[in-house]
Design a protein around this motif. Sequence first.
Motif, PDB file in Angstrom:
ATOM      1  N   TYR A  40       0.846  -1.190   0.000  1.00 58.06           N
ATOM      2  CA  TYR A  40       0.000   0.000   0.000  1.00 58.06           C
ATOM      3  C   TYR A  40       0.882   1.242   0.000  1.00 58.06           C
ATOM      4  CZ  TYR A  40      -3.507   3.319   1.624  1.00 58.06           C
ATOM      5  OH  TYR A  40      -4.330   4.396   1.742  1.00 58.06           O
ATOM      6  N   PRO A  41       0.659   2.191  -0.899  1.00 60.44           N
ATOM      7  CA  PRO A  41       1.560   3.337  -1.025  1.00 60.44           C
ATOM      8  C   PRO A  41       1.517   4.317   0.138  1.00 60.44           C
ATOM      9  CG  PRO A  41      -0.303   3.596  -2.489  1.00 60.44           C
ATOM     10  CD  PRO A  41      -0.403   2.219  -1.900  1.00 60.44           C
ATOM     11  N   GLY A  42       0.547   4.234   1.029  1.00 60.95           N
ATOM     12  CA  GLY A  42       0.465   5.174   2.136  1.00 60.95           C
ATOM     13  C   GLY A  42       1.314   4.789   3.330  1.00 60.95           C
ATOM     14  N   SER A  43       2.013   3.695   3.246  1.00 61.30           N
ATOM     15  CA  SER A  43       2.790   3.218   4.378  1.00 61.30           C
ATOM     16  C   SER A  43       4.151   3.900   4.448  1.00 61.30           C
ATOM     17  CB  SER A  43       2.963   1.704   4.266  1.00 61.30           C
ATOM     18  OG  SER A  43       3.790   1.408   3.167  1.00 61.30           O
ATOM     19  N   PRO A  44       4.806   3.820   5.603  1.00 56.09           N
ATOM     20  CA  PRO A  44       6.139   4.430   5.721  1.00 56.09           C
ATOM     21  C   PRO A  44       7.192   3.737   4.861  1.00 56.09           C
ATOM     22  CG  PRO A  44       5.348   3.663   7.872  1.00 56.09           C
ATOM     23  CD  PRO A  44       4.318   3.299   6.859  1.00 56.09           C
ATOM     24  N   VAL A  45       6.901   2.559   4.370  1.00 57.14           N
ATOM     25  CA  VAL A  45       7.866   1.839   3.545  1.00 57.14           C
ATOM     26  C   VAL A  45       7.539   1.955   2.056  1.00 57.14           C
ATOM     27  CG1 VAL A  45       8.634   0.230   5.320  1.00 57.14           C
ATOM     28  CG2 VAL A  45       6.637  -0.316   3.950  1.00 57.14           C
ATOM     29  N   ALA A  46       6.804   2.978   1.684  1.00 55.77           N
ATOM     30  CA  ALA A  46       6.430   3.161   0.280  1.00 55.77           C
ATOM     31  C   ALA A  46       7.636   3.441  -0.606  1.00 55.77           C
ATOM     32  CB  ALA A  46       5.412   4.286   0.153  1.00 55.77           C
ATOM     33  N   GLU A  47       8.747   3.840  -0.017  1.00 54.10           N
ATOM     34  CA  GLU A  47       9.949   4.102  -0.812  1.00 54.10           C
ATOM     35  C   GLU A  47      10.486   2.823  -1.457  1.00 54.10           C
ATOM     36  OE1 GLU A  47      14.439   5.857  -0.345  1.00 54.10           O
ATOM     37  OE2 GLU A  47      12.981   6.378   1.187  1.00 54.10           O
ATOM     38  N   VAL A  48      10.061   1.680  -0.965  1.00 52.56           N
ATOM     39  CA  VAL A  48      10.446   0.414  -1.591  1.00 52.56           C
ATOM     40  C   VAL A  48      10.053   0.442  -3.067  1.00 52.56           C
ATOM     41  CG1 VAL A  48       9.931  -2.057  -1.667  1.00 52.56           C
ATOM     42  CG2 VAL A  48      10.374  -0.954   0.520  1.00 52.56           C
ATOM     43  N   PHE A  49       8.895   1.012  -3.362  1.00 46.79           N
ATOM     44  CA  PHE A  49       8.426   1.052  -4.747  1.00 46.79           C
ATOM     45  C   PHE A  49       9.173   2.084  -5.576  1.00 46.79           C
ATOM     46  CE2 PHE A  49       5.122  -0.851  -2.204  1.00 46.79           C
ATOM     47  CZ  PHE A  49       4.966  -2.039  -2.879  1.00 46.79           C
ATOM     48  N   THR A  50       9.681   3.130  -4.949  1.00 43.43           N
ATOM     49  CA  THR A  50      10.553   4.081  -5.642  1.00 43.43           C
ATOM     50  C   THR A  50      11.852   3.380  -6.027  1.00 43.43           C
ATOM     51  OG1 THR A  50       9.610   5.860  -4.321  1.00 43.43           O
ATOM     52  CG2 THR A  50      11.665   6.341  -5.463  1.00 43.43           C
TER      53      THR A  50
END
Length: 102
Positions: free
Chosen positions: A48-58
């Motif tokens: 889910y992009p709202g999580s603090p680990v969304a940078e994984v997708f970047t």
Amino acid sequence: MATVASERRTPLIEAPPLRRDEGRAVLDGNELILKGALEAGVSLITGYPGSPVAEVFTLCEAHAPYLLELGVEAQLANNEAQAAAMVNGARQVPGARAMAVF
């Protein structure tokens, strides 16, 4: 003695060493999540992009050619339930591994 002006060059930003046996490096948590997923042999990374680990997708986007070479697909989900459903669907494929990042 004359002073010679030199052109300042910005150092190239190196990508985190995502391949195994690349030596030592200091990685942040998101880079470690991605590196661990690759070492575990996942074929789907979702979350889910709202999580603090969304940078994984970047990071996945930055390393898309390498992920493509490994056969890894990274997909953002609209919410946690959809990410969990994607992981469950991947479980139906023999030998496939999947990971949801929240």
